[in-house]
Write a protein that holds these residues in place. Structure first.
Motif, PDB file in Angstrom:
ATOM      1  N   ASN A   1      -0.030  17.080   6.968  1.00 57.70           N
ATOM      2  CA  ASN A   1       0.093  15.651   6.682  1.00 57.70           C
ATOM      3  C   ASN A   1      -1.276  15.044   6.392  1.00 57.70           C
ATOM      4  O   ASN A   1      -1.446  14.289   5.422  1.00 57.70           O
ATOM      5  N   LEU A   2      -2.255  15.401   7.210  1.00 60.86           N
ATOM      6  CA  LEU A   2      -3.614  14.895   7.011  1.00 60.86           C
ATOM      7  C   LEU A   2      -4.208  15.412   5.710  1.00 60.86           C
ATOM      8  O   LEU A   2      -4.757  14.647   4.905  1.00 60.86           O
ATOM      9  N   ILE A   3      -4.096  16.722   5.485  1.00 58.93           N
ATOM     10  CA  ILE A   3      -4.704  17.330   4.306  1.00 58.93           C
ATOM     11  C   ILE A   3      -4.144  16.712   3.016  1.00 58.93           C
ATOM     12  O   ILE A   3      -4.896  16.331   2.113  1.00 58.93           O
ATOM     13  N   PHE A   4      -2.826  16.576   2.956  1.00 60.15           N
ATOM     14  CA  PHE A   4      -2.236  16.099   1.706  1.00 60.15           C
ATOM     15  C   PHE A   4      -2.343  14.586   1.554  1.00 60.15           C
ATOM     16  O   PHE A   4      -2.291  14.090   0.418  1.00 60.15           O
ATOM     17  N   LEU A   5      -2.484  13.845   2.639  1.00 61.32           N
ATOM     18  CA  LEU A   5      -2.777  12.419   2.495  1.00 61.32           C
ATOM     19  C   LEU A   5      -4.167  12.221   1.891  1.00 61.32           C
ATOM     20  O   LEU A   5      -4.374  11.362   1.037  1.00 61.32           O
ATOM     21  N   VAL A   6      -5.126  13.047   2.346  1.00 63.10           N
ATOM     22  CA  VAL A   6      -6.474  12.968   1.801  1.00 63.10           C
ATOM     23  C   VAL A   6      -6.480  13.383   0.333  1.00 63.10           C
ATOM     24  O   VAL A   6      -7.079  12.720  -0.521  1.00 63.10           O
TER      25      VAL A   6
ATOM     26  N   GLY B   1       2.022   7.660  -1.633  1.00 65.85           N
ATOM     27  CA  GLY B   1       2.421   6.898  -2.810  1.00 65.85           C
ATOM     28  C   GLY B   1       3.238   5.670  -2.464  1.00 65.85           C
ATOM     29  O   GLY B   1       3.051   4.599  -3.045  1.00 65.85           O
ATOM     30  N   LEU B   2       4.144   5.815  -1.476  1.00 66.71           N
ATOM     31  CA  LEU B   2       5.015   4.705  -1.086  1.00 66.71           C
ATOM     32  C   LEU B   2       4.226   3.540  -0.511  1.00 66.71           C
ATOM     33  O   LEU B   2       4.462   2.376  -0.860  1.00 66.71           O
ATOM     34  N   ILE B   3       3.276   3.815   0.365  1.00 62.58           N
ATOM     35  CA  ILE B   3       2.477   2.754   0.970  1.00 62.58           C
ATOM     36  C   ILE B   3       1.610   2.074  -0.080  1.00 62.58           C
ATOM     37  O   ILE B   3       1.417   0.853  -0.065  1.00 62.58           O
ATOM     38  N   GLY B   4       1.090   2.875  -1.020  1.00 59.71           N
ATOM     39  CA  GLY B   4       0.309   2.289  -2.103  1.00 59.71           C
ATOM     40  C   GLY B   4       1.137   1.336  -2.947  1.00 59.71           C
ATOM     41  O   GLY B   4       0.684   0.254  -3.317  1.00 59.71           O
ATOM     42  N   VAL B   5       2.372   1.721  -3.237  1.00 54.28           N
ATOM     43  CA  VAL B   5       3.266   0.849  -4.004  1.00 54.28           C
ATOM     44  C   VAL B   5       3.625  -0.391  -3.197  1.00 54.28           C
ATOM     45  O   VAL B   5       3.623  -1.518  -3.714  1.00 54.28           O
TER      46      VAL B   5
ATOM     47  N   GLU C   1      -7.871  -4.363  -3.996  1.00 55.86           N
ATOM     48  CA  GLU C   1      -8.308  -3.362  -3.029  1.00 55.86           C
ATOM     49  C   GLU C   1      -7.213  -2.966  -2.043  1.00 55.86           C
ATOM     50  O   GLU C   1      -7.406  -2.087  -1.211  1.00 55.86           O
ATOM     51  N   ARG C   2      -6.055  -3.603  -2.137  1.00 55.22           N
ATOM     52  CA  ARG C   2      -5.016  -3.384  -1.130  1.00 55.22           C
ATOM     53  C   ARG C   2      -4.468  -1.962  -1.145  1.00 55.22           C
ATOM     54  O   ARG C   2      -4.185  -1.384  -0.102  1.00 55.22           O
ATOM     55  N   GLU C   3      -4.287  -1.414  -2.337  1.00 51.73           N
ATOM     56  CA  GLU C   3      -3.771  -0.038  -2.415  1.00 51.73           C
ATOM     57  C   GLU C   3      -4.747   0.936  -1.782  1.00 51.73           C
ATOM     58  O   GLU C   3      -4.350   1.842  -1.047  1.00 51.73           O
ATOM     59  N   LYS C   4      -6.032   0.753  -2.030  1.00 48.14           N
ATOM     60  CA  LYS C   4      -7.047   1.620  -1.430  1.00 48.14           C
ATOM     61  C   LYS C   4      -7.092   1.430   0.077  1.00 48.14           C
ATOM     62  O   LYS C   4      -7.198   2.409   0.837  1.00 48.14           O
ATOM     63  N   ALA C   5      -6.992   0.179   0.543  1.00 51.60           N
ATOM     64  CA  ALA C   5      -6.996  -0.090   1.981  1.00 51.60           C
ATOM     65  C   ALA C   5      -5.788   0.546   2.660  1.00 51.60           C
ATOM     66  O   ALA C   5      -5.912   1.141   3.743  1.00 51.60           O
TER      67      ALA C   5
ATOM     68  N   ALA D   1      -3.399   4.756   6.108  1.00 55.61           N
ATOM     69  CA  ALA D   1      -2.449   5.864   6.211  1.00 55.61           C
ATOM     70  C   ALA D   1      -3.163   7.166   6.548  1.00 55.61           C
ATOM     71  O   ALA D   1      -2.659   7.982   7.335  1.00 55.61           O
ATOM     72  N   THR D   2      -4.343   7.364   5.968  1.00 56.97           N
ATOM     73  CA  THR D   2      -5.112   8.577   6.255  1.00 56.97           C
ATOM     74  C   THR D   2      -5.587   8.599   7.704  1.00 56.97           C
ATOM     75  O   THR D   2      -5.512   9.631   8.383  1.00 56.97           O
TER      76      THR D   2
END
Length: 452
Positions: free
Chosen positions: A115-120, A185-189, A422-426, A431-432
């Protein structure tokens, strides 16, 4: 005017236009199937009729943690699969085999690390793949992997428990990796919508835990074998993921969704404004630490330690002790407490100060200490200070409520500390850090199980 200069200017303008087209390629893919492509240029916000998008975000939140919720909650099934198939007079005295006692800890690690690796990886390289492909592809991988898990329910694994363990862990790793891509992707959207939609995703994740716990309890209530109850249980998970996949495909025909993906909740396009990771971290690092703390503390004991807690000896021989105690207290009550915390946080959104959230997150370590001295078995070192069921239930409710409450507060407030572009990056950073907390907590949980 110099004709050469004019040509150069035209060439530069052409190149810039081409770059803009390339930058917009992913976003235009999102609206290819839309009912009306006018959302690309329209500044008037379409309405979320009948709250369809909001409801689907809830569903996606549920699906994002299906591997975690449904696999971790199926404790009765795992205990059956890893039971001692050749008991002797000597081993009859042992309550749990090594696999039974430690499987949940291994499951935690098998979910936390990928989960950590693929979130990064999703944060660094996700932009190379369209959001539609990432979300759609990850749901397909989750569904196929869970179908494998469902099929193994009916396979006799008594003679190859080691092999079954390896196959299970590998399958879990694949599912978790796909889930991480989907969550990222979901949280970014969701960050492009108003705070209610982010709340729907976060609350949906907790609601998924409740659904998993209720499904297990209902299947156990019929007093069928662990294999048959697990089959029904996992089929429900398959249906949830399949429904999410179909719903996501349909979502691209909703103008409200495509409009917000392109323009955000403010209605102003920020497509060509880069968000600096350094700038974002300076604004939200306290929230990032808080999110790490919340999940590191929770995962240190839940469910690796809490799944080992048994009902008070006075209930020995009853269905409450033998069948329902772990599903009801460890999963249903915990997830209900977590969900309640997220709902309450959505209304209050307090504390608003980042440092207060950080202090509250660290203070939850007290809950770890109390859960460690509940009636978890087997144990060799620590005493049992809270043997009664009501004591354990109260501790679990407070521990779960604080987990859900702080999670929602941190997730929503962190996006308010940054600008719209900047919200998507935040959201990706938060999430990471959540995943880093999961990984650290899972590793600590393996140690705490051995310290009981």
């Amino acid at each position: 005017m110099d004709p050469t200069g004019s040509l150069n200017n035209d060439a530069i303008e052409t190149i810039e236009n081409e770059e803009e087209i390339l930058d917009d390629s992913e976003e235009r893919e999102l609206v290819t199937d839309s009912c009306s492509t006018k959302v690309l240029d329209c500044r008037e916000q379409p309405r979320d009729r009948y709250w369809i998008v909001y409801i689907l975000f809830y569903l996606f939140g549920v699906s994002s943690l299906v591997p975690w919720n449904f696999l971790i909650t199926a404790n009765d099934y795992w205990m059956y699969k890893f039971r001692d198939v050749n008991p002797s007079n000597l081993t009859m005295l042992v309550r749990k085999t090594q696999f039974q006692a430690e499987f949940t800890s291994y499951l935690n690690v098998a979910t936390a690390i990928p989960n950590l690796i693929f979130l990064v990886l999703n944060s660094l390289y996700g932009h190379l793949v369209s959001i539609k492909s990432r979300l759609q592809g990850s749901l397909i991988v989750i569904m196929l992997s869970f179908l494998v898990t469902t099929a193994l329910v009916q396979v006799d694994t008594d003679d190859w428990q080691n092999g079954f363990f390896i196959v299970t862990i590998v399958t879990v790793v694949i599912m978790t990796a796909a889930s991480a891509v989907f969550i990222g992707g979901l949280i970014g959207v969701a960050s492009k919508f108003s705070k209610e939609y982010m709340g729907a995703v976060v609350s949906g994740q907790s609601l998924g835990g409740i659904m998993a716990a209720v499904a297990q309890i209902v299947s156990l209530a019929f007093k069928v074998s662990p294999l048959h109850s697990a089959l029904v249980y996992f089929i429900i998970a398959d249906v949830v993921v399949a429904t999410s996949l179909l719903s996501y495909l349909a979502l691209h025909r909703v103008d409200f969704f495509t409009h917000h993906v392109l323009h955000g909740s403010s209605g102003v396009s920020n497509r060509h404004r880069d968000a600096s990771l350094t700038s974002v971290m300076k604004k939200i690092w306290v929230y990032a630490f808080s999110m790490f703390s919340v999940f590191a503390v929770t995962m240190a004991v839940y469910p690796a330690v809490t799944v080992l807690v048994e009902s008070h000896p006075t209930t020995a021989g009853t269905d409450w002790n033998n069948i329902f105690f772990v599903p009801v207290v460890n999963y249903l009550i915990f997830n209900c407490g977590d969900y309640s915390g997220r709902l309450v946080a959505g209304f209050l959104l307090k504390p608003s100060r980042a440092w207060v959230s950080a202090v509250a997150s660290v203070a939850r370590v007290a809950g770890v200490a109390m859960l460690m001295v509940c009636n978890a078995q087997p144990r060799r070192h620590l005493p049992v200070l809270f043997p009664w069921d009501w004591q354990y239930i109260i501790i679990m409710i407070v521990f779960a409520f604080s987990n859900g409450y702080l999670t929602n507060i941190i997730m929503i407030n962190s996006t308010r500390e940054v600008e719209a572009h900047e919200r998507e990056k935040a959201s990706s950073v938060i999430a990471t850090m959540l995943s880093v907390g999961l990984t650290a907590g899972a590793a600590l949980g393996m140690l705490l199980v051995r310290l009981l």
